[in-house]
Design a protein around this motif. Structure first.
Motif, PDB file in Angstrom:
ATOM      1  N   HIS A  25       8.209 -22.545  11.481  1.00  0.00           N
ATOM      2  CA  HIS A  25       7.541 -21.343  10.981  1.00  0.00           C
ATOM      3  C   HIS A  25       6.773 -20.667  12.100  1.00  0.00           C
ATOM      4  O   HIS A  25       5.839 -21.229  12.651  1.00  0.00           O
ATOM      5  N   LYS A  26       7.171 -19.452  12.409  1.00  0.00           N
ATOM      6  CA  LYS A  26       6.485 -18.702  13.457  1.00  0.00           C
ATOM      7  C   LYS A  26       5.201 -18.110  12.871  1.00  0.00           C
ATOM      8  O   LYS A  26       5.227 -17.460  11.834  1.00  0.00           O
ATOM      9  N   THR A  27       4.090 -18.320  13.547  1.00  0.00           N
ATOM     10  CA  THR A  27       2.846 -17.705  13.100  1.00  0.00           C
ATOM     11  C   THR A  27       2.804 -16.284  13.640  1.00  0.00           C
ATOM     12  O   THR A  27       3.228 -16.019  14.767  1.00  0.00           O
ATOM     13  N   GLU A  28       2.297 -15.378  12.818  1.00  0.00           N
ATOM     14  CA  GLU A  28       2.235 -13.982  13.231  1.00  0.00           C
ATOM     15  C   GLU A  28       0.788 -13.562  13.429  1.00  0.00           C
ATOM     16  O   GLU A  28      -0.111 -14.038  12.753  1.00  0.00           O
ATOM     17  N   SER A  29       0.594 -12.657  14.365  1.00  0.00           N
ATOM     18  CA  SER A  29      -0.749 -12.171  14.639  1.00  0.00           C
ATOM     19  C   SER A  29      -1.172 -11.203  13.537  1.00  0.00           C
ATOM     20  O   SER A  29      -0.368 -10.811  12.684  1.00  0.00           O
ATOM     21  N   MET A  30      -2.435 -10.810  13.560  1.00  0.00           N
ATOM     22  CA  MET A  30      -2.925  -9.875  12.539  1.00  0.00           C
ATOM     23  C   MET A  30      -2.199  -8.535  12.650  1.00  0.00           C
ATOM     24  O   MET A  30      -1.877  -7.917  11.638  1.00  0.00           O
ATOM     25  N   ALA A  31      -1.940  -8.082  13.872  1.00  0.00           N
ATOM     26  CA  ALA A  31      -1.249  -6.806  14.069  1.00  0.00           C
ATOM     27  C   ALA A  31       0.181  -6.877  13.536  1.00  0.00           C
ATOM     28  O   ALA A  31       0.664  -5.940  12.900  1.00  0.00           O
ATOM     29  N   GLU A  32       0.856  -8.002  13.796  1.00  0.00           N
ATOM     30  CA  GLU A  32       2.222  -8.167  13.292  1.00  0.00           C
ATOM     31  C   GLU A  32       2.243  -8.221  11.771  1.00  0.00           C
ATOM     32  O   GLU A  32       3.116  -7.627  11.136  1.00  0.00           O
ATOM     33  N   LYS A  33       1.264  -8.906  11.178  1.00  0.00           N
ATOM     34  CA  LYS A  33       1.197  -8.991   9.726  1.00  0.00           C
ATOM     35  C   LYS A  33       0.911  -7.622   9.122  1.00  0.00           C
ATOM     36  O   LYS A  33       1.526  -7.229   8.125  1.00  0.00           O
ATOM     37  N   PHE A  34      -0.005  -6.858   9.733  1.00  0.00           N
ATOM     38  CA  PHE A  34      -0.319  -5.515   9.249  1.00  0.00           C
ATOM     39  C   PHE A  34       0.918  -4.625   9.308  1.00  0.00           C
ATOM     40  O   PHE A  34       1.228  -3.921   8.343  1.00  0.00           O
ATOM     41  N   GLN A  35       1.624  -4.686  10.430  1.00  0.00           N
ATOM     42  CA  GLN A  35       2.832  -3.871  10.580  1.00  0.00           C
ATOM     43  C   GLN A  35       3.886  -4.256   9.544  1.00  0.00           C
ATOM     44  O   GLN A  35       4.523  -3.389   8.943  1.00  0.00           O
ATOM     45  N   ARG A  36       4.059  -5.556   9.310  1.00  0.00           N
ATOM     46  CA  ARG A  36       5.036  -6.011   8.313  1.00  0.00           C
ATOM     47  C   ARG A  36       4.675  -5.525   6.918  1.00  0.00           C
ATOM     48  O   ARG A  36       5.522  -5.036   6.171  1.00  0.00           O
ATOM     49  N   LYS A  37       3.380  -5.624   6.567  1.00  0.00           N
ATOM     50  CA  LYS A  37       2.935  -5.187   5.244  1.00  0.00           C
ATOM     51  C   LYS A  37       3.111  -3.684   5.063  1.00  0.00           C
ATOM     52  O   LYS A  37       3.489  -3.219   3.983  1.00  0.00           O
ATOM     53  N   VAL A  38       2.820  -2.906   6.106  1.00  0.00           N
ATOM     54  CA  VAL A  38       2.985  -1.447   6.018  1.00  0.00           C
ATOM     55  C   VAL A  38       4.462  -1.091   5.854  1.00  0.00           C
ATOM     56  O   VAL A  38       4.811  -0.202   5.067  1.00  0.00           O
ATOM     57  N   LEU A  39       5.325  -1.794   6.577  1.00  0.00           N
ATOM     58  CA  LEU A  39       6.759  -1.508   6.458  1.00  0.00           C
ATOM     59  C   LEU A  39       7.315  -1.941   5.104  1.00  0.00           C
ATOM     60  O   LEU A  39       8.242  -1.314   4.591  1.00  0.00           O
ATOM     61  N   GLU A  40       6.744  -3.004   4.508  1.00  0.00           N
ATOM     62  CA  GLU A  40       7.205  -3.454   3.198  1.00  0.00           C
ATOM     63  C   GLU A  40       6.814  -2.466   2.102  1.00  0.00           C
ATOM     64  O   GLU A  40       7.563  -2.258   1.154  1.00  0.00           O
ATOM     65  N   ASN A  41       5.620  -1.893   2.203  1.00  0.00           N
ATOM     66  CA  ASN A  41       5.137  -0.974   1.165  1.00  0.00           C
ATOM     67  C   ASN A  41       4.335   0.152   1.828  1.00  0.00           C
ATOM     68  O   ASN A  41       3.109   0.094   1.883  1.00  0.00           O
ATOM     69  N   PRO A  42       5.018   1.189   2.330  1.00  0.00           N
ATOM     70  CA  PRO A  42       4.315   2.237   3.087  1.00  0.00           C
ATOM     71  C   PRO A  42       3.449   3.156   2.226  1.00  0.00           C
ATOM     72  O   PRO A  42       2.608   3.878   2.762  1.00  0.00           O
ATOM     73  N   PHE A  43       3.604   3.138   0.914  1.00  0.00           N
ATOM     74  CA  PHE A  43       2.833   4.053   0.078  1.00  0.00           C
ATOM     75  C   PHE A  43       1.382   3.615  -0.103  1.00  0.00           C
ATOM     76  O   PHE A  43       0.521   4.448  -0.378  1.00  0.00           O
ATOM     77  N   VAL A  44       1.088   2.342   0.052  1.00  0.00           N
ATOM     78  CA  VAL A  44      -0.294   1.880  -0.083  1.00  0.00           C
ATOM     79  C   VAL A  44      -1.173   2.448   1.032  1.00  0.00           C
ATOM     80  O   VAL A  44      -2.236   3.011   0.747  1.00  0.00           O
ATOM     81  N   PRO A  45      -0.784   2.363   2.315  1.00  0.00           N
ATOM     82  CA  PRO A  45      -1.628   2.978   3.342  1.00  0.00           C
ATOM     83  C   PRO A  45      -1.731   4.498   3.199  1.00  0.00           C
ATOM     84  O   PRO A  45      -2.788   5.071   3.480  1.00  0.00           O
ATOM     85  N   ILE A  46      -0.666   5.134   2.727  1.00  0.00           N
ATOM     86  CA  ILE A  46      -0.716   6.584   2.508  1.00  0.00           C
ATOM     87  C   ILE A  46      -1.750   6.897   1.436  1.00  0.00           C
ATOM     88  O   ILE A  46      -2.565   7.818   1.582  1.00  0.00           O
ATOM     89  N   GLY A  47      -1.751   6.131   0.351  1.00  0.00           N
ATOM     90  CA  GLY A  47      -2.733   6.320  -0.708  1.00  0.00           C
ATOM     91  C   GLY A  47      -4.149   6.053  -0.238  1.00  0.00           C
ATOM     92  O   GLY A  47      -5.086   6.759  -0.608  1.00  0.00           O
ATOM     93  N   CYS A  48      -4.315   5.032   0.601  1.00  0.00           N
ATOM     94  CA  CYS A  48      -5.649   4.731   1.138  1.00  0.00           C
ATOM     95  C   CYS A  48      -6.155   5.864   2.019  1.00  0.00           C
ATOM     96  O   CYS A  48      -7.336   6.239   1.938  1.00  0.00           O
ATOM     97  N   LEU A  49      -5.279   6.409   2.850  1.00  0.00           N
ATOM     98  CA  LEU A  49      -5.684   7.533   3.696  1.00  0.00           C
ATOM     99  C   LEU A  49      -6.001   8.775   2.868  1.00  0.00           C
ATOM    100  O   LEU A  49      -6.953   9.501   3.166  1.00  0.00           O
ATOM    101  N   ALA A  50      -5.229   9.018   1.815  1.00  0.00           N
ATOM    102  CA  ALA A  50      -5.502  10.155   0.938  1.00  0.00           C
ATOM    103  C   ALA A  50      -6.846   9.982   0.229  1.00  0.00           C
ATOM    104  O   ALA A  50      -7.624  10.936   0.103  1.00  0.00           O
ATOM    105  N   THR A  51      -7.129   8.766  -0.220  1.00  0.00           N
ATOM    106  CA  THR A  51      -8.408   8.474  -0.865  1.00  0.00           C
ATOM    107  C   THR A  51      -9.556   8.699   0.106  1.00  0.00           C
ATOM    108  O   THR A  51     -10.559   9.343  -0.239  1.00  0.00           O
ATOM    109  N   LEU A  52      -9.413   8.193   1.310  1.00  0.00           N
ATOM    110  CA  LEU A  52     -10.458   8.362   2.312  1.00  0.00           C
ATOM    111  C   LEU A  52     -10.666   9.830   2.664  1.00  0.00           C
ATOM    112  O   LEU A  52     -11.807  10.288   2.790  1.00  0.00           O
ATOM    113  N   GLY A  53      -9.578  10.572   2.789  1.00  0.00           N
ATOM    114  CA  GLY A  53      -9.688  11.996   3.102  1.00  0.00           C
ATOM    115  C   GLY A  53     -10.382  12.777   1.994  1.00  0.00           C
ATOM    116  O   GLY A  53     -11.257  13.604   2.257  1.00  0.00           O
TER     117      GLY A  53
END
Length: 100
Positions: A25-53
């Motif tokens: 099992h390869k361990t992934e860094s926080m940046a790699e995990k963040f990138q993987r999560k964003v690619l799996e579900n890109p609408f969540v970060p878009i919604g977070c940015l819209a909420t923040l804006g």
């Protein structure tokens, strides 16, 4: 009478086990995990940015004394939060269906 066994336990068995596990099992860094999560579900970060804006602009409008725009942006923030939650739930459902 001595009861010695021919097989002596290795003192560092846990180290060998850890190395085998790391190889499987390869361990992934926080940046790699963040990138993987964003690619799996890109609408969540878009919604977070819209909420923040919407929140930021609404607070800025409130500070400027434009209460009508501030109220509009707070309602927009609620809609963006709802979008984010729905995107999160849909993403979880898709992940669960992929796992089966």
């Amino acid at each position: 009478m001595s009861t010695e066994t021919s097989e002596e336990p290795l003192e560092l068995d846990w180290l060998a086990l850890h190395n085998e596990f790391e190889a499987m099992h390869k361990t992934e860094s926080m940046a790699e995990k963040f990138q993987r999560k964003v690619l799996e579900n890109p609408f969540v970060p878009i919604g977070c940015l819209a909420t923040l804006g919407a929140l930021s602009y609404g607070l800025w409008s409130f500070r400027q004394g434009r209460s009508k725009m501030s109220q509009y942006m707070m309602r927009t923030r609620i809609a963006a939060q709802g979008f984010t939650i729905m995107a999160f739930i849909v993403g979880l459902g898709l992940s669960a269906s992929k796992a089966k």
